[in-house]
Design a protein around this motif. Structure first.
Motif, PDB file in Angstrom:
ATOM      1  N   CYS A 128      22.290  70.353  62.053  1.00  0.00           N
ATOM      2  CA  CYS A 128      22.861  70.136  60.724  1.00  0.00           C
ATOM      3  C   CYS A 128      23.527  71.408  60.216  1.00  0.00           C
ATOM      4  N   ARG A 129      22.962  72.571  60.543  1.00  0.00           N
ATOM      5  CA  ARG A 129      23.556  73.810  60.052  1.00  0.00           C
ATOM      6  C   ARG A 129      24.949  74.009  60.637  1.00  0.00           C
TER       7      ARG A 129
ATOM      8  N   SER B 119      17.506  71.177  62.199  1.00  0.00           N
ATOM      9  CA  SER B 119      18.108  72.215  61.367  1.00  0.00           C
ATOM     10  C   SER B 119      19.240  72.911  62.114  1.00  0.00           C
TER      11      SER B 119
ATOM     12  N   ALA C 173       9.437  83.905  60.295  1.00  0.00           N
ATOM     13  CA  ALA C 173      10.755  83.317  60.066  1.00  0.00           C
ATOM     14  C   ALA C 173      10.769  81.878  60.561  1.00  0.00           C
TER      15      ALA C 173
ATOM     16  N   ILE D  81      21.399  83.062  68.326  1.00  0.00           N
ATOM     17  CA  ILE D  81      20.270  83.943  67.992  1.00  0.00           C
ATOM     18  C   ILE D  81      19.022  83.109  67.725  1.00  0.00           C
ATOM     19  N   LEU D  82      19.181  82.028  66.967  1.00  0.00           N
ATOM     20  CA  LEU D  82      18.013  81.189  66.692  1.00  0.00           C
ATOM     21  C   LEU D  82      17.477  80.576  67.982  1.00  0.00           C
TER      22      LEU D  82
ATOM     23  N   VAL E 109      24.601  82.657  64.876  1.00  0.00           N
ATOM     24  CA  VAL E 109      23.327  82.185  64.335  1.00  0.00           C
ATOM     25  C   VAL E 109      22.701  81.165  65.274  1.00  0.00           C
TER      26      VAL E 109
ATOM     27  N   ILE F 180      15.454  83.051  69.688  1.00  0.00           N
ATOM     28  CA  ILE F 180      14.162  83.283  69.039  1.00  0.00           C
ATOM     29  C   ILE F 180      13.211  82.121  69.311  1.00  0.00           C
TER      30      ILE F 180
ATOM     31  N   HIS G 165      10.955  77.345  57.859  1.00  0.00           N
ATOM     32  CA  HIS G 165      11.711  76.092  57.672  1.00  0.00           C
ATOM     33  C   HIS G 165      10.973  74.887  58.191  1.00  0.00           C
TER      34      HIS G 165
ATOM     35  N   GLY H 196      27.341  71.209  59.360  1.00  0.00           N
ATOM     36  CA  GLY H 196      27.674  71.357  57.947  1.00  0.00           C
ATOM     37  C   GLY H 196      28.622  72.510  57.712  1.00  0.00           C
TER      38      GLY H 196
END
Lengths: 449, 77
Positions: A366-367, A363, A445, A422-423, A419, A426, A449, A370
């Protein structure tokens, strides 16, 4: 000099051998990488056993029972090792095994040379001024270039006739490959960048072909180099009253440090700030690079984003192992069962956690891909929307309809870099032992996903 | 309808549906975050952080649809 030196040699050659074996397994053949790794492992175990034997025979506590047992165990291990070596020689390629076997010795010789060289007067004279050192490096590289070129020329002369025959035989196949390459080129249309322009001007120059093939790598390494240069210039001569560059760098570092320490907490935060901040700055620079005319953003290729996400994945697992230990990591993966219901749910929680871990890099990559790629496509689509041919001339006029979308691109570039980092922070936070205060929100959170 | 024609119809519609879905999701997230900030302005930084994370998760679904479209685009006859 002594056991500590040997330990350093061992850890260095372990790293070198691991990297070399992975590179071999990826680019040559899995079995070749295995042979290299086996050779290096054999050599390292051999060295460790020899060291154990020598320590047991010559140490302060020799002639005692434990030392004797240790010596016997080392000799037995050496015998078993020789049997294993014979077995490997019959199965794997001897040349690669020999190269792997040689890695620790090469590392040892290089380390010993460095130890002898570094305190010498000649080295001190060489490194007194950066200009002399740079000149020495340039001379060294030029010498290597000449030697390598001559060696390659000799080999080329020998291989020439052979490759000619191969070319005649493989002519049809080469044409086929070239045509499929063309088809691949005409896939998604992008803005031209320096390398594609060069490729169009000189499609058959070998250097341009190389650049075109590794376009993404060239851009991402160039950006890394650029960031290194900026960091070097900003921190080269720190002043009490900072200049503009130092001021900007200090502001950026302080803001990033505060931000990530705020997420990870004061206990774990400072350790991970360099990694997370580098990730943010690097991804931000790569995203924004696509907005410069004649440049391309490397993150609009899936290869780069997958590489970044894999780095994050491996690092998060490493941190988990390091902090929790193997049992703690398994406990974390099983959802930390403490009650009967928890143990009952382990068969359900374990696959969910493992799938969640594996979904993270997918994820993440791809995020980022994309978003950046879609943004590029949007700009191209709007730029090519109104291209009007002027009557009676060969020119055409384009109306730059895509200018408003540059603002959007700026926003989403910063947002996506944020993002991603930050991800990542986390994911690291979820791996760390979180006893001080609950992070239930982030845990939910993560499951989303 | 053959496979290529079905893709030619389905891909644009599919990505549009995905965009509608994540648009609704993002609207809800923004609504909740704005209300929370309005109630507790001193917690703005924390709320924004959580908002960005969840917004990224909601947005990722459209991105997956987009990537799928890019992958399958060559198959449209």
């Amino acid at each position: 000099m002594g056991l500590e030196f040997l330990a350093r040699v061992r850890s260095s050659s372990l790293w070198v051998a691991t990297v070399a074996a992975l590179v071999m397994a990826t680019y040559a053949a899995p079995l070749a990488g295995l042979a290299l790794a086996a050779g290096a492992a054999w050599s390292l175990i051999n060295l460790a056993l020899l060291q154990g034997l020598i320590v047991a025979l010559t140490g302060a506590d020799r002639r005692t029972m434990p030392a004797t047992w240790r010596a016997i165990a080392a000799i037995g291990g050496l015998l078993a090792l020789f049997a294993a070596g014979w077995l490997m020689l019959t199965r794997l390629s001897p040349a690669l095994l020999a190269i792997g076997f040689g890695i620790p010795f090469v590392v040892m010789v290089l380390k010993a040379t460095a130890l002898l060289l570094l305190p010498s007067a000649a080295w001190r004279r060489l490194t007194k001024s950066p200009w002399i050192a740079a000149a020495a490096v340039v001379v060294l590289i030029a010498g290597l270039w000449v030697v390598a070129g001559r060696a390659a020329g000799e080999r080329h002369g020998a291989a020439h006739t052979e490759s000619l025959a191969g070319a005649v035989r493989g002519g049809a196949g080469a044409h086929e490959a070239a045509r499929s390459g063309e088809a691949e080129e005409s896939g998604p249309q992008k803005f031209p960048n320096v390398i594609t322009v060069l490729h169009r001007l000189a499609p058959h120059a070998p250097l341009v072909g190389f650049l075109h093939h590794y376009e993404v790598l060239v851009f991402s390494l160039g950006i890394a180099l650029l960031l290194c240069l900026v960091a070097w210039f900003a921190s080269r001569n720190p002043q009490m009253i900072p200049g503009p560059l130092q001021n900007g760098a200090e502001m950026a570092v302080e803001a990033l440090s505060d931000f990530f320490t705020g997420i990870l907490g004061p206990r774990h935060g400072p350790r991970f700030v360099p990694f997370l901040g580098t990730l943010f700055i690097y991804i931000l620079a790569m995203n924004l690079f696509g907005l410069i005319p004649l440049m391309d953003s490397p993150t609009s290729s899936l290869n780069v984003t997958v590489a970044l996400a894999l780095i994050v994945f491996v690092y998060a697992q490493y941190v988990g192992f390091r902090e929790l230990g193997l049992l703690g990591w398994l406990d974390h993966m099983a959802g930390s069962p403490r009650t009967a219901i928890g143990w009952f749910l382990v068969p359900l929680m374990l696959p969910i956690h493992i799938m969640g871990e594996l979904a993270k890099p997918i994820s993440l990559s791809c995020r980022l891909f994309g978003n950046v790629f879609g943004e590029d496509m949007l700009l191209v689509a709007f730029a090519s929307m109104v291209v009007v041919g002027v009557p009676f001339t060969r020119f055409s006029i384009g109306i730059p309809l895509h200018f408003p979308f540059f603002a959007l691109a700026l926003l989403s570039s910063v947002l996506q870099a944020g993002v991603f980092s930050i991800l990542t922070s986390i994911y690291l936070l979820l791996m760390l032992p979180h006893d001080d205060h609950g992070h239930e929100g982030e845990a939910h959170a993560q499951h989303a996903h | 309808m053959d496979f290529h024609a079905a893709l030619g119809w389905g891909l644009p519609v599919g990505i549009g549906l995905a965009a509608i879905g994540s648009g609704i999701g993002l609207g809800g997230i923004g609504n909740g975050a704005m209300q929370a900030i309005g109630r507790q302005p001193e917690a703005t930084a924390k709320i924004q952080l959580a908002m960005i994370i969840i917004a990224a998760l909601a947005e990722a679904l459209t991105i997956y649809a987009f990537v799928t479209m890019i992958l399958l685009r060559g198959q449209i006859g």
